[in-house]
Design a protein around this motif. Sequence first.
Motif, short mmCIF file in Angstrom:
data_model
loop_
_atom_site.label_atom_id
_atom_site.label_comp_id
_atom_site.label_asym_id
_atom_site.label_seq_id
_atom_site.Cartn_x
_atom_site.Cartn_y
_atom_site.Cartn_z
N GLY A 1 -38.35 -1.94 -34.96
CA GLY A 1 -37.95 -0.68 -35.57
C GLY A 1 -39.07 0.06 -36.28
O GLY A 1 -39.12 1.29 -36.25
N PHE A 2 -39.96 -0.69 -36.91
CA PHE A 2 -41.00 -0.02 -37.72
C PHE A 2 -41.88 0.87 -36.85
O PHE A 2 -42.10 2.04 -37.18
N PHE A 3 -42.36 0.31 -35.74
CA PHE A 3 -43.34 1.05 -34.94
C PHE A 3 -42.70 2.27 -34.27
O PHE A 3 -43.26 3.37 -34.31
N ILE A 4 -41.52 2.11 -33.66
CA ILE A 4 -40.92 3.27 -33.00
C ILE A 4 -40.39 4.25 -34.04
O ILE A 4 -40.30 5.45 -33.77
N GLY A 5 -40.07 3.76 -35.23
CA GLY A 5 -39.69 4.67 -36.31
C GLY A 5 -40.85 5.56 -36.71
O GLY A 5 -40.69 6.76 -36.95
N ILE A 6 -42.04 4.98 -36.78
CA ILE A 6 -43.25 5.76 -37.08
C ILE A 6 -43.46 6.82 -36.00
O ILE A 6 -43.80 7.98 -36.29
N LYS A 7 -43.24 6.45 -34.74
CA LYS A 7 -43.42 7.40 -33.66
C LYS A 7 -42.39 8.54 -33.76
O LYS A 7 -42.71 9.71 -33.49
N GLY A 8 -41.17 8.20 -34.12
CA GLY A 8 -40.17 9.24 -34.32
C GLY A 8 -40.54 10.19 -35.45
O GLY A 8 -40.34 11.40 -35.36
N PHE A 9 -41.11 9.64 -36.51
CA PHE A 9 -41.56 10.46 -37.63
C PHE A 9 -42.69 11.39 -37.20
O PHE A 9 -42.71 12.58 -37.55
N VAL A 10 -43.65 10.86 -36.42
CA VAL A 10 -44.75 11.68 -35.93
C VAL A 10 -44.22 12.81 -35.06
O VAL A 10 -44.66 13.97 -35.16
N ALA A 11 -43.24 12.50 -34.21
CA ALA A 11 -42.64 13.53 -33.36
C ALA A 11 -41.98 14.61 -34.20
O ALA A 11 -42.07 15.81 -33.88
N GLY B 1 -41.17 15.14 -29.70
CA GLY B 1 -41.02 13.83 -29.09
C GLY B 1 -41.59 13.79 -27.69
O GLY B 1 -42.31 12.86 -27.31
N LEU B 2 -41.27 14.82 -26.89
CA LEU B 2 -41.79 14.88 -25.52
C LEU B 2 -43.31 15.02 -25.53
O LEU B 2 -44.00 14.41 -24.71
N LEU B 3 -43.83 15.84 -26.45
CA LEU B 3 -45.27 16.01 -26.55
C LEU B 3 -45.96 14.69 -26.90
O LEU B 3 -46.98 14.31 -26.29
N LEU B 4 -45.41 13.96 -27.86
CA LEU B 4 -46.00 12.68 -28.25
C LEU B 4 -45.98 11.69 -27.10
O LEU B 4 -46.95 10.97 -26.86
N GLY B 5 -44.87 11.64 -26.37
CA GLY B 5 -44.79 10.75 -25.22
C GLY B 5 -45.85 11.05 -24.18
O GLY B 5 -46.47 10.15 -23.61
#
Length: 290
Positions: free
Chosen positions: A217-227, A243-247
Amino acid sequence: MDLFMQYLITGLTIGSVYALLAVGFVTIYNVTGVLNLAQGEFAMLGALISVTFVQAGLSIYISIPLAIVCTALIGFLVERLAINPVKGAKPGILIVITLGVSIFLKGVALLIWGTAPKSLPPLFENKPVQILGAVVNTQSLWIFLILAIHLVALYWFFDKTFLGSALRASERNAHAATLMGINVKNMSAIAFSIAAALGALAGAMIAPLTDATYDMGFFIGIKGFVAMVFGGMHSIQGAVAGGLLLGMIEAFSGGYVSTYYTDAIAFGFLLFVLFIRPQGLFTKAEGTHV
């Protein structure tokens, strides 16, 4: 061209997962003003609860919706027990509380599921298909399609339904919403429940590709926050675009540069965005006249 399409499809698939998490962040932040650092743990719970139901003999098509409902209930309890009693506290205190919730949920998951990765079966038959030269497994395509449908449904919910309008009104002006008969406290609990459900869906979708663990959860949560930061902290549409841009940044940097530098490039781009457009790439700057 073949590699370009491969990276594009991969980026859109993982970006859709980030988009769901980012929408959860935005939903809670807009309604309650709370930056929920436990959003990634909702994704972890959705994945692991889905695995548990499947191992109990239920179909995956039943297990995932049940896991989403269970996680939404946990989100509701988090708001009622941890956030609602301290409404009006300073933002820093609320952030620390959500961090504590994140640590608590991770600890509970460790006790229940242990440290071993858990495997969730694919939603559909996992055969590779070719799209414009790119070889993609059908699991990724179905994940992208399911997430896209849910994102469209969310747009409809927030723009066309009474409950969605009430949530938006609570975000824009809580006092005015109260005068119009909207129970803002209830909207806060609903926002947490929706965000938890979105996180659970994201976790359940990504688990067949990466396996589920108590600390995912921590890592994908960080990615969601960045998005969310990419798209803007007040925009559902911006969160999806972010989110799409980050992906795609991760997919193309991993393919054309190196997977070792994927996270560094993504976070470097985040710093660049914060310098040039702190309000987000896909929202307009707002201000008030004094």
